[in-house]
Scaffold this motif. Structure first.
Motif, mmCIF file in Angstrom:
data_model
loop_
_atom_site.group_PDB
_atom_site.id
_atom_site.type_symbol
_atom_site.label_atom_id
_atom_site.label_comp_id
_atom_site.label_asym_id
_atom_site.label_seq_id
_atom_site.Cartn_x
_atom_site.Cartn_y
_atom_site.Cartn_z
ATOM 1 N N ASN A 159 0.825 -1.103 -0.034
ATOM 2 C CA ASN A 159 0.116 -0.226 0.056
ATOM 3 C C ASN A 159 0.736 1.366 -0.027
ATOM 4 O OD1 ASN A 159 -2.251 -1.699 0.009
ATOM 5 N ND2 ASN A 159 -2.426 -1.461 2.132
ATOM 6 N N LEU A 160 1.927 1.305 0.755
ATOM 7 C CA LEU A 160 2.808 2.450 0.865
ATOM 8 C C LEU A 160 3.628 2.600 -0.423
ATOM 9 C CD1 LEU A 160 4.115 4.595 2.778
ATOM 10 C CD2 LEU A 160 5.919 2.774 3.197
ATOM 11 N N LEU A 161 3.891 1.486 -1.246
ATOM 12 C CA LEU A 161 4.733 1.722 -2.745
ATOM 13 C C LEU A 161 3.433 2.217 -3.628
ATOM 14 C CD1 LEU A 161 6.392 -1.612 -2.815
ATOM 15 C CD2 LEU A 161 7.695 0.644 -2.869
ATOM 16 N N LEU A 162 2.350 1.760 -3.522
ATOM 17 C CA LEU A 162 1.402 2.417 -4.464
ATOM 18 C C LEU A 162 1.007 4.109 -3.944
ATOM 19 C CD1 LEU A 162 -1.071 2.153 -6.584
ATOM 20 C CD2 LEU A 162 -2.365 1.434 -4.742
ATOM 21 N N LYS A 163 1.217 4.449 -2.831
ATOM 22 C CA LYS A 163 0.821 5.711 -2.416
ATOM 23 C C LYS A 163 1.920 6.473 -2.778
ATOM 24 C CE LYS A 163 0.089 8.282 1.724
ATOM 25 N NZ LYS A 163 0.196 8.320 3.310
ATOM 26 N N ARG A 164 3.216 5.987 -2.509
ATOM 27 C CA ARG A 164 4.501 6.842 -2.878
ATOM 28 C C ARG A 164 4.407 6.885 -4.439
ATOM 29 N NH1 ARG A 164 8.843 5.519 1.634
ATOM 30 N NH2 ARG A 164 8.020 6.278 3.197
ATOM 31 N N GLY A 165 4.011 5.927 -5.257
ATOM 32 C CA GLY A 165 4.062 5.918 -6.629
ATOM 33 C C GLY A 165 3.140 6.933 -7.230
ATOM 34 N N ARG A 166 2.148 6.986 -6.467
ATOM 35 C CA ARG A 166 1.180 7.870 -6.960
ATOM 36 C C ARG A 166 1.637 9.428 -6.721
ATOM 37 N NH1 ARG A 166 -4.519 4.628 -5.105
ATOM 38 N NH2 ARG A 166 -4.712 3.604 -7.026
ATOM 39 N N ALA A 167 2.131 9.559 -5.348
ATOM 40 C CA ALA A 167 2.782 10.821 -5.163
ATOM 41 C C ALA A 167 3.578 11.321 -5.964
ATOM 42 C CB ALA A 167 3.045 10.844 -3.807
ATOM 43 N N ALA A 168 4.490 10.351 -6.641
ATOM 44 C CA ALA A 168 5.704 10.801 -7.494
ATOM 45 C C ALA A 168 4.874 11.075 -8.890
ATOM 46 C CB ALA A 168 6.520 9.544 -7.818
ATOM 47 N N MET A 169 3.736 10.508 -9.225
ATOM 48 C CA MET A 169 3.380 10.749 -10.442
ATOM 49 C C MET A 169 2.515 12.265 -10.450
ATOM 50 S SD MET A 169 1.125 7.741 -12.508
ATOM 51 C CE MET A 169 0.700 6.893 -11.097
ATOM 52 N N ALA A 170 1.843 12.333 -9.341
ATOM 53 C CA ALA A 170 1.340 13.719 -8.999
ATOM 54 C C ALA A 170 2.368 14.806 -9.091
ATOM 55 C CB ALA A 170 0.496 13.802 -7.748
ATOM 56 N N ALA A 171 3.838 14.550 -8.527
ATOM 57 C CA ALA A 171 4.740 15.599 -8.555
ATOM 58 C C ALA A 171 5.356 15.644 -9.781
ATOM 59 C CB ALA A 171 5.737 15.106 -7.366
ATOM 60 N N GLY A 172 4.860 15.030 -10.905
ATOM 61 C CA GLY A 172 5.394 14.875 -12.157
ATOM 62 C C GLY A 172 6.888 14.115 -12.398
ATOM 63 N N ASP A 173 7.118 13.302 -11.402
ATOM 64 C CA ASP A 173 8.361 12.249 -11.258
ATOM 65 C C ASP A 173 8.222 10.983 -11.861
ATOM 66 O OD1 ASP A 173 10.786 11.215 -11.228
ATOM 67 O OD2 ASP A 173 11.449 12.017 -9.127
ATOM 68 N N THR A 174 7.554 11.039 -13.242
ATOM 69 C CA THR A 174 7.317 9.692 -13.761
ATOM 70 C C THR A 174 8.519 8.511 -13.779
ATOM 71 O OG1 THR A 174 7.789 10.457 -16.040
ATOM 72 C CG2 THR A 174 5.468 10.630 -15.303
ATOM 73 N N GLY A 175 9.689 8.741 -13.620
ATOM 74 C CA GLY A 175 10.709 7.945 -13.544
ATOM 75 C C GLY A 175 10.681 7.210 -12.134
ATOM 76 N N LEU A 176 10.613 8.142 -11.235
ATOM 77 C CA LEU A 176 10.665 7.415 -9.838
ATOM 78 C C LEU A 176 9.220 6.778 -9.729
ATOM 79 C CD1 LEU A 176 11.405 7.143 -6.786
ATOM 80 C CD2 LEU A 176 10.380 9.255 -6.335
ATOM 81 N N ALA A 177 7.922 7.211 -10.160
ATOM 82 C CA ALA A 177 6.709 6.427 -9.990
ATOM 83 C C ALA A 177 6.820 5.070 -10.837
ATOM 84 C CB ALA A 177 5.505 7.327 -10.741
ATOM 85 N N HIS B 253 -2.291 -1.208 -12.943
ATOM 86 C CA HIS B 253 -3.027 -0.024 -13.567
ATOM 87 C C HIS B 253 -2.407 1.305 -13.253
ATOM 88 C CE1 HIS B 253 -6.368 2.948 -12.931
ATOM 89 N NE2 HIS B 253 -5.839 3.260 -14.289
ATOM 90 N N ALA B 254 -1.867 1.354 -11.910
ATOM 91 C CA ALA B 254 -1.036 2.863 -11.584
ATOM 92 C C ALA B 254 0.295 2.940 -12.418
ATOM 93 C CB ALA B 254 -0.752 2.753 -10.205
ATOM 94 N N ARG B 255 0.981 1.765 -12.627
ATOM 95 C CA ARG B 255 2.257 1.703 -13.436
ATOM 96 C C ARG B 255 1.858 2.040 -14.744
ATOM 97 N NH1 ARG B 255 6.717 -2.920 -13.921
ATOM 98 N NH2 ARG B 255 5.311 -3.674 -15.377
ATOM 99 N N SER B 256 0.739 1.585 -15.141
ATOM 100 C CA SER B 256 0.363 1.952 -16.688
ATOM 101 C C SER B 256 0.144 3.058 -17.047
ATOM 102 C CB SER B 256 -0.695 1.040 -17.168
ATOM 103 O OG SER B 256 -1.901 1.686 -16.784
#
Length: 186
Positions: A67-85, A104-107
């Motif tokens: 759940n934490l990985l999903l949350k952090r991945g989504r936060a990275a996307m929201a911040a515009g850091d697609t590489g980190l996401a 889905h989130a990674r897609s």
């Protein structure tokens, strides 16, 4: 007889411990089934609430770490850091390959990075795991539209509308593509 009773208790405890997650999963599935059923005919405000509840349930992997990985991945996307996401969400899909929302989130992250092939592959995996995920189906429609497949995008948006008629701008997406895909009357 005392030995049998002593040996039976740990076995019984193990059986109960192993069946508890399966029982919880069955209850969650039944709850989701009811929510999806109610969603089909719910008026807009109720549909919005049900849709958010469904998405919240679909975002629960069953593991706090995942759940934490999903949350952090989504936060990275929201911040515009697609590489980190992509990096975080790849760790998620590696460690929880049966968790549809991770795919889905990674897609979405792949699509934002312009990597349409991997985005499509991840959506295929997500929808194989959870064919009712209306947000993933909507993402599929958007991706198909982006790569110039309006008829397939229209079909995907139609599936979203069948599951969640009031989801985001699915009606607008269908209207936008209708003339392009359905032809016009003479």
């Amino acid at each position: 007889m005392g030995v049998l009773r002593f040996n039976l208790n740990p076995v019984l405890a193990l059986v109960l411990a192993l069946s508890a997650p399966a029982l919880a999963l069955a209850q969650d599935t039944a709850r989701l089934d009811g929510m999806y059923e109610a969603l089909e005919n719910a008026p807009p405000p109720e549909a919005d609430r049900l849709g958010r509840e469904i998405m919240l349930e679909l975002s629960k992997s069953g593991s706090p770490a995942m759940n934490l990985l999903l949350k952090r991945g989504r936060a990275a996307m929201a911040a515009g850091d697609t590489g980190l996401a992509i990096e975080l969400l790849s760790a998620l899909t590696d460690h929880a390959p049966g968790f549809a929302e991770g795919w889905h989130a990674r897609s979405v992250a792949f699509a934002r990075a312009g990597m349409m092939g991997p985005a499509m592959a991840d959506l295929e995996r997500a929808l194989t795991l959870d064919p009712r995920n209306f947000a993933a189906i909507y993402s599929l429609g958007a991706l198909l539209e982006e790569i110039g497949q309006p008829a397939l995008a229209y079909e995907a948006y139609g599936r979203v509308a069948a599951i969640h008629p009031h989801f985001d701008d699915v009606a607008a997406a269908l209207a936008r593509l209708e003339g392009e895909t359905q032809g016009s009357d003479l």
